[in-house]
Design a protein around this motif. Structure first.
Motif, PDB file in Angstrom:
ATOM      1  N   ILE A  21       0.849  -1.193   0.000  1.00 63.62           N
ATOM      2  CA  ILE A  21       0.000   0.000   0.000  1.00 63.62           C
ATOM      3  C   ILE A  21       0.884   1.241   0.000  1.00 63.62           C
ATOM      4  CG2 ILE A  21      -1.761   1.310   1.252  1.00 63.62           C
ATOM      5  CD1 ILE A  21      -2.847  -1.362   0.376  1.00 63.62           C
ATOM      6  N   ASP A  22       0.596   2.154  -0.908  1.00 58.37           N
ATOM      7  CA  ASP A  22       1.263   3.454  -0.972  1.00 58.37           C
ATOM      8  C   ASP A  22       0.303   4.497  -0.407  1.00 58.37           C
ATOM      9  OD1 ASP A  22       2.568   5.824  -1.612  1.00 58.37           O
ATOM     10  OD2 ASP A  22       2.256   5.632  -3.772  1.00 58.37           O
ATOM     11  N   PHE A  23       0.561   4.946   0.829  1.00 57.43           N
ATOM     12  CA  PHE A  23      -0.198   6.050   1.398  1.00 57.43           C
ATOM     13  C   PHE A  23       0.407   7.333   0.833  1.00 57.43           C
ATOM     14  CE2 PHE A  23      -1.004   2.687   4.434  1.00 57.43           C
ATOM     15  CZ  PHE A  23      -2.316   2.899   4.829  1.00 57.43           C
ATOM     16  N   PHE A  24      -0.399   8.129   0.123  1.00 57.14           N
ATOM     17  CA  PHE A  24       0.112   9.288  -0.604  1.00 57.14           C
ATOM     18  C   PHE A  24      -0.831  10.473  -0.457  1.00 57.14           C
ATOM     19  CE2 PHE A  24      -3.119   7.866  -3.422  1.00 57.14           C
ATOM     20  CZ  PHE A  24      -3.444   8.938  -4.242  1.00 57.14           C
ATOM     21  N   ALA A  25      -0.377  11.613  -0.941  1.00 60.04           N
ATOM     22  CA  ALA A  25      -1.217  12.803  -1.052  1.00 60.04           C
ATOM     23  C   ALA A  25      -0.944  13.442  -2.411  1.00 60.04           C
ATOM     24  CB  ALA A  25      -0.913  13.785   0.070  1.00 60.04           C
ATOM     25  N   THR A  26      -1.968  14.006  -3.015  1.00 60.49           N
ATOM     26  CA  THR A  26      -1.817  14.591  -4.351  1.00 60.49           C
ATOM     27  C   THR A  26      -0.873  15.789  -4.354  1.00 60.49           C
ATOM     28  OG1 THR A  26      -3.798  15.920  -3.989  1.00 60.49           O
ATOM     29  CG2 THR A  26      -4.088  13.824  -5.141  1.00 60.49           C
ATOM     30  N   PHE A  51      -0.831  -4.413  -5.422  1.00 57.14           N
ATOM     31  CA  PHE A  51      -0.413  -3.038  -5.169  1.00 57.14           C
ATOM     32  C   PHE A  51      -1.622  -2.119  -5.189  1.00 57.14           C
ATOM     33  CE2 PHE A  51       3.313  -5.194  -6.511  1.00 57.14           C
ATOM     34  CZ  PHE A  51       4.408  -4.508  -6.004  1.00 57.14           C
ATOM     35  N   PHE A  52      -1.735  -1.291  -4.141  1.00 55.13           N
ATOM     36  CA  PHE A  52      -2.828  -0.334  -4.051  1.00 55.13           C
ATOM     37  C   PHE A  52      -2.304   0.978  -3.497  1.00 55.13           C
ATOM     38  CE2 PHE A  52      -4.926  -4.476  -3.528  1.00 55.13           C
ATOM     39  CZ  PHE A  52      -5.869  -4.413  -4.541  1.00 55.13           C
ATOM     40  N   LYS A  53      -3.081   2.026  -3.682  1.00 57.91           N
ATOM     41  CA  LYS A  53      -2.746   3.348  -3.149  1.00 57.91           C
ATOM     42  C   LYS A  53      -3.883   3.804  -2.233  1.00 57.91           C
ATOM     43  CE  LYS A  53      -0.568   6.134  -6.293  1.00 57.91           C
ATOM     44  NZ  LYS A  53       0.828   6.108  -6.035  1.00 57.91           N
ATOM     45  N   VAL A  54      -3.533   4.628  -1.238  1.00 58.09           N
ATOM     46  CA  VAL A  54      -4.530   5.233  -0.359  1.00 58.09           C
ATOM     47  C   VAL A  54      -4.211   6.722  -0.280  1.00 58.09           C
ATOM     48  CG1 VAL A  54      -5.401   5.401   2.000  1.00 58.09           C
ATOM     49  CG2 VAL A  54      -4.929   3.149   1.015  1.00 58.09           C
ATOM     50  N   ASP A  55      -5.170   7.543  -0.705  1.00 55.38           N
ATOM     51  CA  ASP A  55      -5.036   8.995  -0.614  1.00 55.38           C
ATOM     52  C   ASP A  55      -5.354   9.395   0.829  1.00 55.38           C
ATOM     53  OD1 ASP A  55      -5.477  11.777  -0.621  1.00 55.38           O
ATOM     54  OD2 ASP A  55      -6.154  11.740  -2.701  1.00 55.38           O
ATOM     55  N   ILE A  56      -4.359   9.912   1.546  1.00 57.39           N
ATOM     56  CA  ILE A  56      -4.567  10.202   2.973  1.00 57.39           C
ATOM     57  C   ILE A  56      -5.572  11.323   3.202  1.00 57.39           C
ATOM     58  CG2 ILE A  56      -2.311   9.323   3.660  1.00 57.39           C
ATOM     59  CD1 ILE A  56      -1.553  12.392   4.049  1.00 57.39           C
ATOM     60  N   ASP A  57      -5.765  12.192   2.231  1.00 56.78           N
ATOM     61  CA  ASP A  57      -6.749  13.259   2.374  1.00 56.78           C
ATOM     62  C   ASP A  57      -8.172  12.730   2.174  1.00 56.78           C
ATOM     63  OD1 ASP A  57      -4.860  15.269   2.917  1.00 56.78           O
ATOM     64  OD2 ASP A  57      -4.469  15.528   0.776  1.00 56.78           O
ATOM     65  N   GLU A  58      -8.322  11.745   1.318  1.00 54.35           N
ATOM     66  CA  GLU A  58      -9.639  11.145   1.060  1.00 54.35           C
ATOM     67  C   GLU A  58      -9.983  10.073   2.092  1.00 54.35           C
ATOM     68  OE1 GLU A  58     -11.755  11.974  -1.536  1.00 54.35           O
ATOM     69  OE2 GLU A  58     -10.358  13.586  -2.010  1.00 54.35           O
ATOM     70  N   LEU A  62      -8.086   5.811   7.577  1.00 53.54           N
ATOM     71  CA  LEU A  62      -7.083   4.763   7.341  1.00 53.54           C
ATOM     72  C   LEU A  62      -5.689   5.258   7.716  1.00 53.54           C
ATOM     73  CD1 LEU A  62      -8.225   3.162   3.979  1.00 53.54           C
ATOM     74  CD2 LEU A  62      -8.217   2.106   6.240  1.00 53.54           C
ATOM     75  N   ALA A  63      -5.390   6.493   7.358  1.00 52.00           N
ATOM     76  CA  ALA A  63      -4.077   7.056   7.698  1.00 52.00           C
ATOM     77  C   ALA A  63      -3.902   7.075   9.216  1.00 52.00           C
ATOM     78  CB  ALA A  63      -3.938   8.458   7.114  1.00 52.00           C
ATOM     79  N   ARG A  64      -4.926   7.463   9.944  1.00 53.99           N
ATOM     80  CA  ARG A  64      -4.837   7.476  11.416  1.00 53.99           C
ATOM     81  C   ARG A  64      -4.708   6.061  11.969  1.00 53.99           C
ATOM     82  NH1 ARG A  64      -8.254  11.832  10.856  1.00 53.99           N
ATOM     83  NH2 ARG A  64     -10.143  10.596  10.959  1.00 53.99           N
ATOM     84  N   LYS A  65      -5.486   5.137  11.426  1.00 51.41           N
ATOM     85  CA  LYS A  65      -5.481   3.756  11.913  1.00 51.41           C
ATOM     86  C   LYS A  65      -4.084   3.146  11.825  1.00 51.41           C
ATOM     87  CE  LYS A  65      -7.592  -0.759  11.109  1.00 51.41           C
ATOM     88  NZ  LYS A  65      -8.587  -1.518  10.341  1.00 51.41           N
ATOM     89  N   TYR A  66      -3.359   3.469  10.757  1.00 52.99           N
ATOM     90  CA  TYR A  66      -2.030   2.893  10.542  1.00 52.99           C
ATOM     91  C   TYR A  66      -0.901   3.868  10.887  1.00 52.99           C
ATOM     92  CZ  TYR A  66      -4.485  -1.056   8.702  1.00 52.99           C
ATOM     93  OH  TYR A  66      -5.306  -2.154   8.585  1.00 52.99           O
ATOM     94  N   PHE A  67      -1.234   4.924  11.619  1.00 47.37           N
ATOM     95  CA  PHE A  67      -0.248   5.884  12.132  1.00 47.37           C
ATOM     96  C   PHE A  67       0.617   6.495  11.035  1.00 47.37           C
ATOM     97  CE2 PHE A  67      -1.153   2.729  15.443  1.00 47.37           C
ATOM     98  CZ  PHE A  67      -1.708   3.556  16.404  1.00 47.37           C
ATOM     99  N   VAL A  68      -0.002   6.809   9.901  1.00 48.13           N
ATOM    100  CA  VAL A  68       0.706   7.457   8.796  1.00 48.13           C
ATOM    101  C   VAL A  68       0.761   8.948   9.098  1.00 48.13           C
ATOM    102  CG1 VAL A  68       0.668   7.979   6.337  1.00 48.13           C
ATOM    103  CG2 VAL A  68      -0.005   5.707   7.145  1.00 48.13           C
ATOM    104  N   SER A  69       1.966   9.441   9.391  1.00 48.90           N
ATOM    105  CA  SER A  69       2.121  10.863   9.716  1.00 48.90           C
ATOM    106  C   SER A  69       2.944  11.602   8.665  1.00 48.90           C
ATOM    107  CB  SER A  69       2.755  11.026  11.095  1.00 48.90           C
ATOM    108  OG  SER A  69       4.001  10.383  11.139  1.00 48.90           O
ATOM    109  N   SER A  70       3.605  10.860   7.786  1.00 53.98           N
ATOM    110  CA  SER A  70       4.382  11.448   6.689  1.00 53.98           C
ATOM    111  C   SER A  70       4.078  10.678   5.416  1.00 53.98           C
ATOM    112  CB  SER A  70       5.885  11.349   6.974  1.00 53.98           C
ATOM    113  OG  SER A  70       6.222  12.077   8.114  1.00 53.98           O
ATOM    114  N   VAL A  71       4.121  11.384   4.302  1.00 51.10           N
ATOM    115  CA  VAL A  71       3.917  10.719   3.018  1.00 51.10           C
ATOM    116  C   VAL A  71       5.105  11.002   2.105  1.00 51.10           C
ATOM    117  CG1 VAL A  71       1.415  10.544   3.025  1.00 51.10           C
ATOM    118  CG2 VAL A  71       2.450  12.658   2.271  1.00 51.10           C
TER     119      VAL A  71
END
Length: 103
Positions: A21-26, A51-58, A62-71
């Protein structure tokens, strides 16, 4: 090109096998640099890993659940469990080696 996941389909897609999973932002510059690398690996490793992507703004939940604080943040899941997390731009060879270690 990798499909974008959201809260509705995330859990079902990561539940089986090796999933990257690629956690990203546009708006993220390093995310834009990583995108072609991620897409190349997605095409080359089709059938061995998903392979999948997750837009952290959308999908902020999910970003909070997996503690994604940087992209970008790349997470590797195996049978629904997170087994590896990498933050920042990652060269193709390094990312490929990390994924293959979990196959």
């Amino acid at each position: 090109m990798a499909n974008v996941l959201n809260n509705g389909n995330f859990d079902s897609e990561i539940s089986n096998g090796v999933v990257v999973i690629d956690f990203f932002a546009t708006w993220c510059g390093p995310c834009k640099m990583l995108a072609p690398v991620f897409d190349e690996l997605s095409n080359e490793m089709n059938g061995t890993a998903k392979f999948f992507k997750v837009d952290i703004d959308e999908s902020a939940d999910l970003a909070r659940k997996y503690f994604v604080s940087s992209v970008p943040t790349i997470m590797i899941f195996k049978d629904g469990k997170a087994v590896e997390t990498m933050v920042g731009f990652i060269p193709k060879e390094n990312l490929e080696a990390k994924i293959k270690a979990h196959l």
